[in-house]
Write an enzyme that holds these catalytic residues in place. Structure first.
Site, PDB file in Angstrom:
ATOM      1  N   TRP A 165      18.080   0.407   0.359  1.00  0.00           N
ATOM      2  CA  TRP A 165      17.644  -0.828   0.853  1.00  0.00           C
ATOM      3  C   TRP A 165      16.202  -0.808   1.224  1.00  0.00           C
ATOM      4  O   TRP A 165      15.644  -1.652   1.766  1.00  0.00           O
ATOM      5  CB  TRP A 165      18.568  -1.407   1.734  1.00  0.00           C
ATOM      6  CG  TRP A 165      19.762  -1.845   1.074  1.00  0.00           C
ATOM      7  CD1 TRP A 165      20.209  -1.701  -0.036  1.00  0.00           C
ATOM      8  CD2 TRP A 165      20.748  -2.799   1.771  1.00  0.00           C
ATOM      9  NE1 TRP A 165      21.513  -2.172  -0.186  1.00  0.00           N
ATOM     10  CE2 TRP A 165      21.879  -2.806   0.685  1.00  0.00           C
ATOM     11  CE3 TRP A 165      20.680  -3.426   2.850  1.00  0.00           C
ATOM     12  CZ2 TRP A 165      22.994  -3.842   1.012  1.00  0.00           C
ATOM     13  CZ3 TRP A 165      22.123  -4.307   3.345  1.00  0.00           C
ATOM     14  CH2 TRP A 165      23.098  -4.458   2.265  1.00  0.00           C
TER      15      TRP A 165
ATOM     16  N   GLU B 289       7.943   7.673  -0.079  1.00  0.00           N
ATOM     17  CA  GLU B 289       7.392   7.075   0.871  1.00  0.00           C
ATOM     18  C   GLU B 289       7.388   7.286   2.219  1.00  0.00           C
ATOM     19  O   GLU B 289       6.404   7.209   3.322  1.00  0.00           O
ATOM     20  CB  GLU B 289       8.287   5.528   0.896  1.00  0.00           C
ATOM     21  CG  GLU B 289       7.804   4.771  -0.287  1.00  0.00           C
ATOM     22  CD  GLU B 289       8.859   3.889  -0.360  1.00  0.00           C
ATOM     23  OE1 GLU B 289       9.790   3.352   0.100  1.00  0.00           O
ATOM     24  OE2 GLU B 289       9.022   3.345  -1.751  1.00  0.00           O
TER      25      GLU B 289
ATOM     26  N   GLY C 283       8.746   1.264  -7.705  1.00  0.00           N
ATOM     27  CA  GLY C 283       8.472   0.019  -7.302  1.00  0.00           C
ATOM     28  C   GLY C 283       7.299  -0.668  -8.238  1.00  0.00           C
ATOM     29  O   GLY C 283       6.754  -1.822  -8.107  1.00  0.00           O
TER      30      GLY C 283
ATOM     31  N   GLY D  86      16.273   1.172  -5.713  1.00  0.00           N
ATOM     32  CA  GLY D  86      15.249   0.592  -4.686  1.00  0.00           C
ATOM     33  C   GLY D  86      15.541  -0.823  -4.767  1.00  0.00           C
ATOM     34  O   GLY D  86      16.498  -1.453  -4.413  1.00  0.00           O
TER      35      GLY D  86
HETATM   36  P1  PGA Z   1      12.629   1.182  -6.954  1.00  0.00           P
HETATM   37  O1  PGA Z   1      12.648   2.216  -5.778  1.00  0.00           O
HETATM   38  O2  PGA Z   1      14.009   1.089  -7.704  1.00  0.00           O
HETATM   39  O3  PGA Z   1      12.284  -0.211  -6.158  1.00  0.00           O
HETATM   40  O4  PGA Z   1      11.401   1.725  -7.794  1.00  0.00           O
HETATM   41  C1  PGA Z   1      13.236   3.487  -5.966  1.00  0.00           C
HETATM   42  C2  PGA Z   1      13.436   4.330  -4.629  1.00  0.00           C
HETATM   43  O5  PGA Z   1      12.038   4.326  -4.150  1.00  0.00           O
HETATM   44  O6  PGA Z   1      14.249   4.952  -4.205  1.00  0.00           O
END
Ligand code: PGA
Length: 249
Positions: A10, A98, A172, A232
């Site tokens: 999340w 990240e 993302g 994600g």
């Molecule tokens: P996403 O993120 O599915 O929004 O690309 C995946 C993640 O960062 O675990």
């Protein structure tokens, strides 16, 4: 046989009301239709306790998104693995890109976090993945192998460790890695795991993550050595996430 794992991440999303609604809806679906796949949602720390109660009786496990390498002490703002276990977590993500990028986390730190998770009885979802520049430079395989070698804890096995391949450029962006790219990297990772862990490597699940959606989940899961998905944005939508879980069986 490795049991498929679908992990929702999340990230930093969810206040109590919408988080609880989402978790309750997911728990209800998991009670109604028992899936072969294992499902976990990795939540912001503020939601763990309440959502643990909401998930009770369902088949959805609880996970966190990071842990400290230390057990306790003067580490303002951090959450220790034993605290996450105490809050009901079974899994914790470590080394997400990240955090590697935004918080300067090194392989060495990621390994220390994975080891702390293991000591607390949590399974670590250890993330690896190359940037676009690294892929363009032809070093994606080398980068990911190094991350795996240096981030994986000593004595890793399938019960304590999951590896998630998440190319940074696919996270993302709505642009997942191509199936051939996923296939090649997962084969590389499996071979690296075998070289490192011997027969124990066969118990370690390899997830793919990066722009997983209901439309591409089944084809990604059909790639050899893909044992599950790390999801994600689509994990914030109950319908989308449940469709992805169902694709895993
Ligand atoms: P996403 O993120 O599915 O929004 O690309 C995946 C993640 O960062 O675990």
């Amino acid at each position: 046989m490795r049991r498929a794992l679908i992990a929702g991440n999340w990230k930093m999303n969810g206040l109590r009301r919408d988080g609880l609604d989402r978790a309750r809806a997911l728990a209800r679906r998991s009670r109604e239709a028992q899936l072969a796949a294992e499902i976990v949602i990795c939540l912001p720390a503020t939601l763990l306790a309440e959502i643990r109660a909401a998930l009770d009786g369902g088949a959805v496990a609880l996970g966190a998104q990071d842990c400290a390498p230390e057990e306790n002490g003067a580490f303002t703002g951090d959450a220790a693995a034993p605290m996450l276990a105490d809050a009901g977590c079974r899994y914790v993500i470590v080394g997400h890109s990240e955090r590697r990028r935004g918080h300067g986390e090194t392989d060495r730190l990621v390994r220390a976090k994975a080891q702390a998770a293991g000591r607390a009885g949590l399974a670590a979802i250890v993330c690896v993945g190359e940037t676009q520049a690294e892929r363009d430079g032809g070093v994606a395989g080398a980068v990911v192998e190094r991350q795996l070698r240096e981030s994986l804890p000593e004595g890793a096995d399938g019960a304590g460790c999951v590896v998630a391949y998440e190319p940074v450029w696919a996270i993302g962006t709505g642009r997942p890695a191509g199936l051939a790219e996923v296939r090649a990297m997962h084969a590389t990772l499996r071979a690296a795991l075998r070289a490192r862990l011997g027969p124990k490597a066969d118990g370690v699940r390899l997830l793919y993550g990066g722009s997983v959606k209901p439309e591409n989940a089944a084809e990604l899961l059909a790639v050899p050595e893909v044992d599950g998905l790390l999801v994600g944005a689509a994990s914030l939508d109950v319908e989308a996430f449940w469709t992805i879980c169902r694709a895993a069986g």
